[in-house]
Design an enzyme around this catalytic site. Sequence first.
Site, PDB file in Angstrom:
ATOM      1  N   ARG A   5      20.311  -8.061 -17.950  1.00 11.90           N
ATOM      2  CA  ARG A   5      19.235  -7.383 -18.663  1.00 11.90           C
ATOM      3  C   ARG A   5      18.179  -6.934 -17.645  1.00 11.90           C
ATOM      4  O   ARG A   5      17.621  -7.750 -16.922  1.00 11.90           O
ATOM      5  CB  ARG A   5      18.581  -8.308 -19.681  1.00 11.90           C
ATOM      6  CG  ARG A   5      19.514  -8.672 -20.820  1.00 11.90           C
ATOM      7  CD  ARG A   5      19.784  -7.452 -21.667  1.00 11.90           C
ATOM      8  NE  ARG A   5      21.016  -7.609 -22.409  1.00 11.90           N
ATOM      9  CZ  ARG A   5      21.133  -7.408 -23.705  1.00 11.90           C
ATOM     10  NH1 ARG A   5      20.102  -7.037 -24.395  1.00 11.90           N
ATOM     11  NH2 ARG A   5      22.276  -7.546 -24.302  1.00 11.90           N
ATOM     12  N   GLU A  21      30.307  -6.937 -19.364  1.00 11.50           N
ATOM     13  CA  GLU A  21      30.959  -6.516 -20.606  1.00 11.50           C
ATOM     14  C   GLU A  21      32.444  -6.866 -20.607  1.00 11.50           C
ATOM     15  O   GLU A  21      32.995  -7.249 -21.632  1.00 11.50           O
ATOM     16  CB  GLU A  21      30.774  -5.005 -20.838  1.00 11.50           C
ATOM     17  CG  GLU A  21      29.345  -4.600 -21.177  1.00 11.50           C
ATOM     18  CD  GLU A  21      28.826  -5.221 -22.472  1.00 11.50           C
ATOM     19  OE1 GLU A  21      29.634  -5.727 -23.271  1.00 11.50           O
ATOM     20  OE2 GLU A  21      27.599  -5.217 -22.678  1.00 11.50           O
ATOM     21  N   GLY A  65      40.259 -17.211 -19.514  1.00 10.98           N
ATOM     22  CA  GLY A  65      41.230 -16.739 -20.509  1.00 10.98           C
ATOM     23  C   GLY A  65      41.437 -15.236 -20.492  1.00 10.98           C
ATOM     24  O   GLY A  65      40.746 -14.507 -19.781  1.00 10.98           O
ATOM     25  N   TYR A  66      42.411 -14.771 -21.286  1.00 13.83           N
ATOM     26  CA  TYR A  66      42.726 -13.331 -21.400  1.00 13.83           C
ATOM     27  C   TYR A  66      42.807 -12.699 -20.008  1.00 13.83           C
ATOM     28  O   TYR A  66      41.996 -11.855 -19.628  1.00 13.83           O
ATOM     29  CB  TYR A  66      41.677 -12.606 -22.243  1.00 13.83           C
ATOM     30  CG  TYR A  66      41.552 -13.166 -23.629  1.00 13.83           C
ATOM     31  CD1 TYR A  66      42.424 -12.778 -24.644  1.00 13.83           C
ATOM     32  CD2 TYR A  66      40.579 -14.105 -23.932  1.00 13.83           C
ATOM     33  CE1 TYR A  66      42.324 -13.312 -25.918  1.00 13.83           C
ATOM     34  CE2 TYR A  66      40.478 -14.652 -25.195  1.00 13.83           C
ATOM     35  CZ  TYR A  66      41.344 -14.250 -26.183  1.00 13.83           C
ATOM     36  OH  TYR A  66      41.245 -14.781 -27.430  1.00 13.83           O
ATOM     37  N   TYR A 104      34.726   0.824 -26.141  1.00 11.63           N
ATOM     38  CA  TYR A 104      33.550  -0.039 -26.192  1.00 11.63           C
ATOM     39  C   TYR A 104      32.876  -0.155 -24.813  1.00 11.63           C
ATOM     40  O   TYR A 104      31.668   0.072 -24.665  1.00 11.63           O
ATOM     41  CB  TYR A 104      33.916  -1.450 -26.705  1.00 11.63           C
ATOM     42  CG  TYR A 104      32.751  -2.374 -26.535  1.00 11.63           C
ATOM     43  CD1 TYR A 104      31.686  -2.338 -27.423  1.00 11.63           C
ATOM     44  CD2 TYR A 104      32.658  -3.224 -25.419  1.00 11.63           C
ATOM     45  CE1 TYR A 104      30.576  -3.127 -27.238  1.00 11.63           C
ATOM     46  CE2 TYR A 104      31.546  -4.012 -25.224  1.00 11.63           C
ATOM     47  CZ  TYR A 104      30.515  -3.962 -26.140  1.00 11.63           C
ATOM     48  OH  TYR A 104      29.394  -4.733 -25.935  1.00 11.63           O
ATOM     49  N   ASP A 122      30.146  -3.608 -30.940  1.00 10.52           N
ATOM     50  CA  ASP A 122      30.763  -4.936 -30.841  1.00 10.52           C
ATOM     51  C   ASP A 122      30.664  -5.627 -32.200  1.00 10.52           C
ATOM     52  O   ASP A 122      30.245  -5.014 -33.199  1.00 10.52           O
ATOM     53  CB  ASP A 122      30.090  -5.755 -29.731  1.00 10.52           C
ATOM     54  CG  ASP A 122      28.629  -6.074 -30.022  1.00 10.52           C
ATOM     55  OD1 ASP A 122      28.104  -5.612 -31.066  1.00 10.52           O
ATOM     56  OD2 ASP A 122      28.001  -6.784 -29.213  1.00 10.52           O
ATOM     57  N   CYS A 174      20.336 -10.362 -37.637  1.00  7.61           N
ATOM     58  CA  CYS A 174      21.377 -10.110 -38.638  1.00  7.61           C
ATOM     59  C   CYS A 174      22.578 -11.017 -38.341  1.00  7.61           C
ATOM     60  O   CYS A 174      23.673 -10.569 -38.036  1.00  7.61           O
ATOM     61  CB  CYS A 174      21.778  -8.631 -38.622  1.00  7.61           C
ATOM     62  SG  CYS A 174      22.729  -8.154 -40.063  1.00  7.61           S
ATOM     63  N   CYS A 181      16.324 -11.419 -42.766  1.00  8.62           N
ATOM     64  CA  CYS A 181      16.044 -10.044 -43.212  1.00  8.62           C
ATOM     65  C   CYS A 181      14.549  -9.717 -43.217  1.00  8.62           C
ATOM     66  O   CYS A 181      14.172  -8.562 -43.003  1.00  8.62           O
ATOM     67  CB  CYS A 181      16.637  -9.814 -44.600  1.00  8.62           C
ATOM     68  SG  CYS A 181      18.429 -10.002 -44.613  1.00  8.62           S
ATOM     69  N   CYS A 184      13.667  -8.000 -40.107  1.00  9.95           N
ATOM     70  CA  CYS A 184      14.504  -6.864 -39.703  1.00  9.95           C
ATOM     71  C   CYS A 184      13.770  -5.530 -39.903  1.00  9.95           C
ATOM     72  O   CYS A 184      13.226  -5.282 -40.984  1.00  9.95           O
ATOM     73  CB  CYS A 184      15.795  -6.883 -40.525  1.00  9.95           C
ATOM     74  SG  CYS A 184      16.860  -5.468 -40.197  1.00  9.95           S
TER      75      CYS A 184
HETATM   76  S1  SF4 Z   1      18.130  -6.315 -43.724  1.00  9.39           S
HETATM   77 FE1  SF4 Z   1      18.632  -6.256 -41.564  1.00  9.39          FE
HETATM   78  S2  SF4 Z   1      19.073  -8.407 -41.073  1.00  9.39           S
HETATM   79 FE2  SF4 Z   1      19.201  -8.204 -43.289  1.00  9.39          FE
HETATM   80  S3  SF4 Z   1      21.338  -7.776 -43.721  1.00  9.39           S
HETATM   81 FE3  SF4 Z   1      20.314  -5.812 -43.571  1.00  9.39          FE
HETATM   82  S4  SF4 Z   1      20.582  -5.181 -41.464  1.00  9.39           S
HETATM   83 FE4  SF4 Z   1      21.005  -7.371 -41.553  1.00  9.39          FE
END
Ligand code: SF4
Length: 331
Positions: A5, A21, A65-66, A104, A122, A174, A181, A184
Amino acid sequence: MLPWRARKGERTPPYAVWLSEIMLQQTTVKTVGPYYAKFLAKWPTVEALAQSPLDDVLRAWAGLGYYARARNLHACAIAVVERHGGVFPDDMEALRALPGIGDYTAAAVGSIAFDLPAVPVDGNVERVVTRLFAVEEALPAAKPEIKRLATSLMPESRTGDFAQALMDLGATICTPKKPACALCPWNDKCVARARGDQETYPRKAPKREGRLRRGAAFVVLRADNRVLLRQRPEKGLLGAMTEVPGSDWSHDFDVGSALDAAPKFAKAKWRKLPGEVTHVFTHFPLALTVFVAQVPKTAKAPNGARWAEVAHLRDEALPNVMRKVLAAALD
Ligand code: SF4
């Protein structure tokens, strides 16, 4: 989070994004952390990795692994040096054309390292998107639709920051169970949240377990504390990794005739260990019957095999299943 990061305002080097990755495919951040640090310390650049023998790379990878990933990692480093002068290309097509780089990884390197317009999807992103839009189709068939929906959310600039933010949202807010939520930023738009059935997404097709395979593994111990090892074929499962000699692995393996496949040593007395060593690969579970024999110091290794010091087994490119076999035999 892994150390790739970047700090605020800095772009993460493509080599670091790519390495992490590839390691993170099917493997957790916690497991990958020490391997990632070890690889960066040993091979700080893609050129250094390309110049290293494959066997050294497989050895450093052992336990993760893999193993096809390790072979592809090495092949990709060589291709970056040969095709692009040691610099990762800032072009999605050229990235995708490199060994071991699929959609990806190309999207992750492209967006995070170069701000190209691509969204790496992902498992975390799949969860966010399927909840946000209440995608009813089950995985893996839903993947193209999820990709389309994820791309529809992408801003015109700072696509790398967006990609990382989306992955972080899935990893920290999430979450599979009890998503937070209230925290979010999309909670007023999320269809699953409005219905209260967030945790039922993404929909998944029922799993089909592979059939159990069985086989035999032969641990030959020489009187000077050495064990007989050989290399697996380059292609196929655990390709080019190190193993103790063994039989084929099959659904109808007959343990009664297992010793037909044992390496031949005059007067070797085989002892069968009680129980089996079990291991689960992605596509099938495996149960190995382990046989052990002691041979004198003068015993020669059969063609294609070699003696390795028991004290140095940790440095060998042994996959986990073989480490389990040796642990059972040397206990
Ligand atoms: S509100 Fe946001 S955290 Fe909640 S289920 Fe939906 S996307 Fe996921």
